[in-house]
Structure formats: structure tokens, C-alpha cells
Motif scaffolding. Structure first.
Motif, PDB file in Angstrom:
ATOM      1  N   ILE A 136      18.909  -3.282 125.567  1.00 27.88           N
ATOM      2  CA  ILE A 136      18.905  -2.117 124.689  1.00 27.88           C
ATOM      3  C   ILE A 136      19.426  -2.544 123.318  1.00 27.88           C
ATOM      4  O   ILE A 136      20.427  -3.250 123.219  1.00 27.88           O
ATOM      5  N   ALA A 137      18.746  -2.104 122.272  1.00 23.71           N
ATOM      6  CA  ALA A 137      19.156  -2.401 120.899  1.00 23.71           C
ATOM      7  C   ALA A 137      19.357  -1.086 120.160  1.00 23.71           C
ATOM      8  O   ALA A 137      18.393  -0.369 119.888  1.00 23.71           O
ATOM      9  N   ASP A 138      20.606  -0.774 119.844  1.00 28.49           N
ATOM     10  CA  ASP A 138      20.951   0.478 119.167  1.00 28.49           C
ATOM     11  C   ASP A 138      21.465   0.151 117.769  1.00 28.49           C
ATOM     12  O   ASP A 138      22.614  -0.260 117.608  1.00 28.49           O
ATOM     13  N   TYR A 139      20.605   0.322 116.780  1.00 31.23           N
ATOM     14  CA  TYR A 139      20.967   0.072 115.388  1.00 31.23           C
ATOM     15  C   TYR A 139      21.183   1.385 114.635  1.00 31.23           C
ATOM     16  O   TYR A 139      20.997   1.452 113.424  1.00 31.23           O
ATOM     17  N   GLY A 140      21.567   2.416 115.342  1.00 28.42           N
ATOM     18  CA  GLY A 140      21.838   3.692 114.706  1.00 28.42           C
ATOM     19  C   GLY A 140      20.583   4.316 114.124  1.00 28.42           C
ATOM     20  O   GLY A 140      19.519   4.326 114.744  1.00 28.42           O
ATOM     21  N   SER A 181      24.157  -4.746 102.722  1.00 33.45           N
ATOM     22  CA  SER A 181      24.590  -3.893 103.820  1.00 33.45           C
ATOM     23  C   SER A 181      25.642  -4.616 104.653  1.00 33.45           C
ATOM     24  O   SER A 181      25.479  -5.796 104.984  1.00 33.45           O
ATOM     25  N   HIS A 182      26.727  -3.909 104.980  1.00 30.99           N
ATOM     26  CA  HIS A 182      27.819  -4.476 105.777  1.00 30.99           C
ATOM     27  C   HIS A 182      27.917  -3.731 107.101  1.00 30.99           C
ATOM     28  O   HIS A 182      27.780  -2.499 107.151  1.00 30.99           O
ATOM     29  N   GLY A 183      28.169  -4.466 108.177  1.00 30.13           N
ATOM     30  CA  GLY A 183      28.339  -3.815 109.471  1.00 30.13           C
ATOM     31  C   GLY A 183      28.838  -4.790 110.511  1.00 30.13           C
ATOM     32  O   GLY A 183      29.272  -5.908 110.199  1.00 30.13           O
ATOM     33  N   ARG A 184      28.785  -4.347 111.772  1.00 30.25           N
ATOM     34  CA  ARG A 184      29.240  -5.174 112.890  1.00 30.25           C
ATOM     35  C   ARG A 184      28.234  -5.103 114.034  1.00 30.25           C
ATOM     36  O   ARG A 184      27.632  -4.054 114.270  1.00 30.25           O
ATOM     37  N   TYR A 185      28.075  -6.214 114.729  1.00 33.98           N
ATOM     38  CA  TYR A 185      27.317  -6.256 115.971  1.00 33.98           C
ATOM     39  C   TYR A 185      28.317  -6.252 117.129  1.00 33.98           C
ATOM     40  O   TYR A 185      29.186  -7.122 117.209  1.00 33.98           O
ATOM     41  N   ARG A 203      24.886  -2.959 119.944  1.00 39.46           N
ATOM     42  CA  ARG A 203      25.137  -1.787 119.117  1.00 39.46           C
ATOM     43  C   ARG A 203      25.524  -2.264 117.722  1.00 39.46           C
ATOM     44  O   ARG A 203      26.462  -3.055 117.571  1.00 39.46           O
ATOM     45  N   TYR A 204      24.766  -1.830 116.738  1.00 39.76           N
ATOM     46  CA  TYR A 204      25.101  -2.135 115.348  1.00 39.76           C
ATOM     47  C   TYR A 204      25.897  -0.976 114.772  1.00 39.76           C
ATOM     48  O   TYR A 204      25.459   0.189 114.845  1.00 39.76           O
ATOM     49  N   LEU A 205      27.056  -1.277 114.211  1.00 39.57           N
ATOM     50  CA  LEU A 205      27.925  -0.273 113.606  1.00 39.57           C
ATOM     51  C   LEU A 205      27.927  -0.481 112.103  1.00 39.57           C
ATOM     52  O   LEU A 205      28.458  -1.476 111.604  1.00 39.57           O
ATOM     53  N   HIS A 206      27.317   0.443 111.386  1.00 38.92           N
ATOM     54  CA  HIS A 206      27.196   0.322 109.933  1.00 38.92           C
ATOM     55  C   HIS A 206      28.516   0.672 109.257  1.00 38.92           C
ATOM     56  O   HIS A 206      29.197   1.631 109.643  1.00 38.92           O
ATOM     57  N   SER A 207      28.879  -0.108 108.231  1.00 42.51           N
ATOM     58  CA  SER A 207      30.122   0.129 107.489  1.00 42.51           C
ATOM     59  C   SER A 207      29.847   0.690 106.095  1.00 42.51           C
ATOM     60  O   SER A 207      30.382   1.726 105.721  1.00 42.51           O
ATOM     61  N   LEU A 208      29.005  -0.009 105.320  1.00 41.61           N
ATOM     62  CA  LEU A 208      28.707   0.446 103.960  1.00 41.61           C
ATOM     63  C   LEU A 208      27.481  -0.281 103.448  1.00 41.61           C
ATOM     64  O   LEU A 208      27.067  -1.302 104.000  1.00 41.61           O
ATOM     65  N   MET A 215      18.723   3.262 111.880  1.00 42.23           N
ATOM     66  CA  MET A 215      17.694   2.298 111.500  1.00 42.23           C
ATOM     67  C   MET A 215      16.694   2.055 112.624  1.00 42.23           C
ATOM     68  O   MET A 215      15.478   2.020 112.406  1.00 42.23           O
ATOM     69  N   TYR A 216      17.196   1.892 113.858  1.00 40.49           N
ATOM     70  CA  TYR A 216      16.306   1.580 114.982  1.00 40.49           C
ATOM     71  C   TYR A 216      17.047   1.834 116.290  1.00 40.49           C
ATOM     72  O   TYR A 216      18.246   1.546 116.418  1.00 40.49           O
ATOM     73  N   SER A 217      16.330   2.327 117.278  1.00 36.52           N
ATOM     74  CA  SER A 217      16.873   2.492 118.626  1.00 36.52           C
ATOM     75  C   SER A 217      15.750   2.243 119.618  1.00 36.52           C
ATOM     76  O   SER A 217      14.693   2.888 119.552  1.00 36.52           O
ATOM     77  N   GLY A 218      15.958   1.284 120.506  1.00 41.60           N
ATOM     78  CA  GLY A 218      14.922   0.945 121.476  1.00 41.60           C
ATOM     79  C   GLY A 218      15.309  -0.294 122.245  1.00 41.60           C
ATOM     80  O   GLY A 218      16.481  -0.475 122.606  1.00 41.60           O
ATOM     81  N   THR A 219      14.351  -1.166 122.471  1.00 39.78           N
ATOM     82  CA  THR A 219      14.613  -2.403 123.193  1.00 39.78           C
ATOM     83  C   THR A 219      14.828  -3.561 122.215  1.00 39.78           C
ATOM     84  O   THR A 219      14.442  -3.480 121.040  1.00 39.78           O
ATOM     85  N   GLY A 220      15.412  -4.637 122.719  1.00 36.55           N
ATOM     86  CA  GLY A 220      15.572  -5.823 121.881  1.00 36.55           C
ATOM     87  C   GLY A 220      14.241  -6.400 121.462  1.00 36.55           C
ATOM     88  O   GLY A 220      14.053  -6.811 120.307  1.00 36.55           O
TER      89      GLY A 220
END
Length: 199
Positions: free
Chosen positions: A70-74, A138-142, A159-164, A76-81
């Protein structure tokens, strides 16, 4: 004096066999080495992901994910890798260039399951119809859960967590981009082929 010396050597007790404590220490060392190797392999997979995205290398992106990942990029994208690899192939080509920088990589390993967190900074440049260069940062965390299957670590859940993020117009361009975003990039001359996708 010589007789005394010979007797002294003869009276030395035989060497004792390894103790249980020594065996435990060896087991602990083996476990530590296994964790270190796992952490290194996971780090290499993260770096391969960043390289794959910047080269728009769909097979290489997929090689980092399990087929059922599972790839959850908020937003931006949600689905499979695997689906995310196709998403990159659609949205990145219109850009002139882009880079993904990873840092602060932390990995914890528990047998064939692991977790990781790493920071990512993505920079992208697009060229407008009037030739103006636009920059996006773009800054964030995996935050990833990994599973080792068939001796290979791959992402099971991301899960991608966007910061700024920041957008501006680039006022100067000293040099044109070098290399390419495809298999003819010089990096492919020095890297071996990655493990095939698990599908």
C-alpha cells in the motif's frame, strides 16, 4: 633451574572449552550483524527508490515495493506501490528535472519485519510556455513498514507525511541539466540491475 622450568610448563592446566557465556556472546554478535545487514539493505532500497523516481525508472520503483504494498501519499496519491510507479511515469515527464534527497534515515528491525522513517526533500523545475523556470520544493517524511520475503527487503506499507512546500520563479540558470531521466543516464553504467519485481 632447567628441570624446574620444564616441570612448570608440564604442570599448566589444559585450556578450558568455550563457556556458555562465550557462546551467548557469539549469538548476540550474530544477531547484531544480522540487524546491521538488514538496516544496510533497507537503506540501499530507500536510495534505489530515490534514484528510480528521478530516472522515471518504473521497474526499479516497483522493485522496492511488494506487489501487494500500500502506498499512501496523502492528497497526492493513494493506492498500491506498483500503481505509484505508474503515477510517477505520468506526472514527472513534463518537468524539466527533479531530485529527491533523503536524510535522517532511522531503521528498526525485528526478524523479517522492519520499520523506517526518513526525511525527503524534493526539488522540481518546470518550464512555462514563455520560457520561465518555476521551482517547487517539497519537504516530508516516508514512514515505511518493510517485510523480507524470499530474502529481499521490500516495502509492505508506505505513508508519506507532508511537512511544507514552496513555489517560486527561478531568476537564474547557470547550467543546463546533465544526464537523463531514462536508461541512458550514465548512472546505469555503474549500477548492476536491481532484483526483479516480486510479481
Amino acid at each position: 633451574m632447567r628441570t624446574s622450568s620444564r616441570r612448570s610448563r608440564r604442570s599448566r592446566p589444559p585450556a578450558s572449552p568455550p563457556s556458555t557465556t562465550d557462546a551467548l556472546q557469539e549469538d548476540e554478535i550474530d544477531a547484531l550483524l544480522a540487524r546491521l545487514v538488514a538496516k544496510d539493505e533497507i537503506t540501499e532500497q530507500l536510495l534505489a527508490y530515490a534514484r528510480a523516481v528521478d530516472r522515471i525508472d518504473v521497474p526499479l520503483i516497483r522493485s522496492v515495493f511488494h506487489p501487494d504494498a500500500i502506498a499512501d501519499y496523502g492528497a497526492m496519491y493513494s493506492g498500491t506501490g506498483y500503481g505509484f510507479a505508474d503515477f510517477i511515469a505520468e506526472v514527472h515527464p513534463p518537468m524539466q528535472t527533479h531530485t529527491h534527497h533523503l536524510s535522517n534515515i532511522a531503521v528498526t528491525v525485528d526478524g523479517d519485519v522492519a520499520g523506517s522513517e526518513c526525511y525527503v526533500i524534493m526539488r522540481a523545475r518546470t518550464i512555462g510556455a514563455d520560457g520561465t523556470a518555476h521551482e517547487t520544493v517539497s519537504h516530508g517524511r516516508y514512514v515505511d513498514r518493510w517485510e523480507r520475503r524470499d530474502a529481499i527487503w521490500r516495502i509492505a506499507h508506505r505513508r508519506y507525511l507532508h511537512s511544507l512546500d514552496e513555489l517560486w520563479t527561478a531568476s537564474t540558470r547557470l547550467f543546463e541539466p546533465a544526464g537523463s531521466r531514462g536508461p541512458d543516464d550514465p548512472a546505469y553504467d555503474v549500477f548492476p540491475d536491481p532484483p526483479a519485481s516480486a510479481d
